[in-house]
Scaffold this motif. Sequence first.
Motif, PDB file in Angstrom:
ATOM      1  N   VAL A 132      89.843 -28.804  14.399  1.00 13.24           N
ATOM      2  CA  VAL A 132      90.545 -27.546  14.656  1.00 13.24           C
ATOM      3  C   VAL A 132      90.951 -27.496  16.119  1.00 13.24           C
ATOM      4  O   VAL A 132      90.154 -27.830  17.001  1.00 13.24           O
ATOM      5  N   ASP A 133      92.164 -27.056  16.362  1.00 20.70           N
ATOM      6  CA  ASP A 133      92.604 -26.838  17.736  1.00 20.70           C
ATOM      7  C   ASP A 133      93.467 -25.572  17.777  1.00 20.70           C
ATOM      8  O   ASP A 133      94.122 -25.229  16.788  1.00 20.70           O
ATOM      9  N   VAL A 134      93.448 -24.903  18.902  1.00 20.56           N
ATOM     10  CA  VAL A 134      94.215 -23.669  19.058  1.00 20.56           C
ATOM     11  C   VAL A 134      95.128 -23.808  20.258  1.00 20.56           C
ATOM     12  O   VAL A 134      94.682 -24.214  21.342  1.00 20.56           O
ATOM     13  N   GLU A 135      96.392 -23.483  20.070  1.00 16.54           N
ATOM     14  CA  GLU A 135      97.356 -23.514  21.170  1.00 16.54           C
ATOM     15  C   GLU A 135      97.989 -22.136  21.296  1.00 16.54           C
ATOM     16  O   GLU A 135      98.287 -21.489  20.295  1.00 16.54           O
ATOM     17  N   LEU A 136      98.190 -21.722  22.559  1.00 16.96           N
ATOM     18  CA  LEU A 136      98.873 -20.458  22.823  1.00 16.96           C
ATOM     19  C   LEU A 136     100.258 -20.743  23.365  1.00 16.96           C
ATOM     20  O   LEU A 136     100.458 -21.666  24.142  1.00 16.96           O
ATOM     21  N   GLU A 137     101.185 -19.900  22.970  1.00 16.01           N
ATOM     22  CA  GLU A 137     102.564 -20.063  23.423  1.00 16.01           C
ATOM     23  C   GLU A 137     102.660 -19.870  24.929  1.00 16.01           C
ATOM     24  O   GLU A 137     103.351 -20.604  25.610  1.00 16.01           O
ATOM     25  N   ARG A 138     101.964 -18.862  25.442  1.00 13.80           N
ATOM     26  CA  ARG A 138     101.969 -18.585  26.881  1.00 13.80           C
ATOM     27  C   ARG A 138     100.579 -18.134  27.297  1.00 13.80           C
ATOM     28  O   ARG A 138      99.809 -17.646  26.474  1.00 13.80           O
ATOM     29  N   GLU A 139     100.286 -18.257  28.582  1.00 16.30           N
ATOM     30  CA  GLU A 139      98.983 -17.822  29.072  1.00 16.30           C
ATOM     31  C   GLU A 139      99.065 -16.484  29.782  1.00 16.30           C
ATOM     32  O   GLU A 139      98.035 -15.850  29.999  1.00 16.30           O
ATOM     33  N   ARG A 140     100.274 -16.092  30.188  1.00 18.34           N
ATOM     34  CA  ARG A 140     100.415 -14.822  30.911  1.00 18.34           C
ATOM     35  C   ARG A 140     101.510 -14.020  30.240  1.00 18.34           C
ATOM     36  O   ARG A 140     102.634 -14.493  30.069  1.00 18.34           O
ATOM     37  N   VAL A 141     101.161 -12.794  29.862  1.00 15.50           N
ATOM     38  CA  VAL A 141     102.147 -11.926  29.222  1.00 15.50           C
ATOM     39  C   VAL A 141     101.981 -10.525  29.798  1.00 15.50           C
ATOM     40  O   VAL A 141     100.999 -10.229  30.487  1.00 15.50           O
ATOM     41  N   LEU A 142     102.950  -9.681  29.484  1.00 15.37           N
ATOM     42  CA  LEU A 142     102.872  -8.292  29.905  1.00 15.37           C
ATOM     43  C   LEU A 142     102.318  -7.457  28.762  1.00 15.37           C
ATOM     44  O   LEU A 142     102.403  -7.829  27.593  1.00 15.37           O
ATOM     45  N   GLU A 143     101.743  -6.330  29.118  1.00  8.57           N
ATOM     46  CA  GLU A 143     101.214  -5.393  28.117  1.00  8.57           C
ATOM     47  C   GLU A 143     102.338  -5.009  27.150  1.00  8.57           C
ATOM     48  O   GLU A 143     103.434  -4.656  27.579  1.00  8.57           O
TER      49      GLU A 143
END
Lengths: 424, 155
Positions: free
Chosen positions: A56-67
């Motif tokens: 299993v692996d998890v990837e995020l599209e971005r690490e910094r986002v706005l509220e």
Amino acid sequence: MTRSLSPKVTAYAGLTGAGLLAALALRLPELVGLAAPFALVATLALSLARPPDLDVDVELERERVLEGDEVEAVVELRSAGGVPHLELLLELQRGLELSDGDDPVVLRVGAGEQRDLRFLVACTRWGAYRLGRVIMRARDPLGFVVWEWHVDRRRPLKVYPGEEFVRGLLAPLETQVFSGNHVARQRGEGIEFADLRPFVPGDRMRRVNWRASARRGELWVNEHHPERNTDIVLFLDTFAEESREGRSTLDLALRASVSVTAGYLRQKDRVGFVTFGGMLNWLRPATGTTQLYRIVDSLLDTQIVLNYAWKDIDVLPRRTLPPHAMVIALTPLLDDRAASALLDLSARGFDLSILEISPLGFLEPPANEAAEVGLALWSLRREALRDRFRKAGVPLALWDEQRPLAVALEEVTTFRRFARVASA
Amino acid sequence: MLGGLVGWSALAGHRLAWVVAAVGCAGWAIVAAALAGRWSSIVAIGLAIVGAEYATYLSLRGGSVDSRAPFAAAVLIAASELAFLAIAPPAGRIERTLLLRFGLVLVAIVLGTLLVGELVLVAAGSVRSSLALEAVGVLAAVAATALLLRTAVSR
């Protein structure tokens, strides 16, 4: 990984035994036909059951986002032997909500197959999160054996608070020595006209005011106000907060902090901050985009920690509050220690302004007459505290969700324009 | 489905039909209560009582081996599979292919049960009873149950 047997195992074993014994006792071969399938199904299921082999692996599209933004999280599943029945849950912390996709989800992973599960996560609240803990449950094809385990593939996700629109920022009383956008009181090289004075040897000829010189019959030169920057220190009160339905005064304070910080850094001012409360945290004033990220990242870790110790501003390092710095305090004025520290700052000669984050919007309506009287007394006490600040010459403006931040800042500006602190 | 088996067992017999029906209804009610309360521990009890209703019908009927026994077995095992699935459903939305796969597995179990039932009936028709054979049968029943449980624990 924990392995457990489904209740079907004992049920089928019991039905098998009961059926066979009944068949013998009653001499009814038909009952053997009733019991045998249960035994065969259970035996087949248990012999086919294999522990799941899953990467299993998890990837995020971005690490910094706005509220308020959405971010896609992809859970990658790979299995050499296949998993016939897999229930998967991507754990979401409070402040993150699933806006698209199913969570949990039940699926099958074939042998040698790679499956990518996409989850669209809405970041409803600012904060520093770690997203990627996956909880799984696998079963054999006939549902007799259950394996449960979780994997930690957490990735950092920083949700920055949204900025409030701010038309104009507070002008400081004092400036620093570096070049900036604020018109200083001192005289020097600049654009804003300050005064006229007689020419003295050493003055540049281009500063000569020829019209005044012609009128007076001698040389007179222009004096200007230089543009300087200033030091801003945001003072965040984290002793206590009022919260309701997932929102709190701390949310408003952070949103205002980010807006004000970004505004002043754009003007090339130096901005630092202090969170004064159960946990002390500070950052010395500096300038630039890096400082913006430093401040916002530090603000993301801010939380209310209950603490009964009395704190003085002496605990802060000296360079955290530079001389002539303008201090902008964001406080709900719920704790006497914060109010005392602010009055102390004002007494020490700091240019202090207070944005009071109103807790009234986060209170439950009074349920009875006694609660109404209590609320009225509490409101009077708060008004008395505000009066103390105003008498000390500290501008104070009330801000809540119903009003733009720009209005509150304008109130402070108006107070400062007509009620300046006189220093010897 | 289970109600159908209960009703058929009660109606097909000619003697003491009310006794057969009472036993069947009790079993059906226990299974229904287990489904409503999500109590997996009493599903087997309810199914066993429904099986006991069929055994009661067979005992009162007498005569030759009932050729419809495999169908009764198929209904019982299908009801059991569906009951356990209903009591502890998988958490979350199930993919369509997985649902289809479960349906195919259930059909395979039912067909397998019919086949096993027919084989048992064929074997029952060609074997005469004796004390030794009965003792062997008891031992086989106990051994089968023990082996099943031991396999479950060792896996």
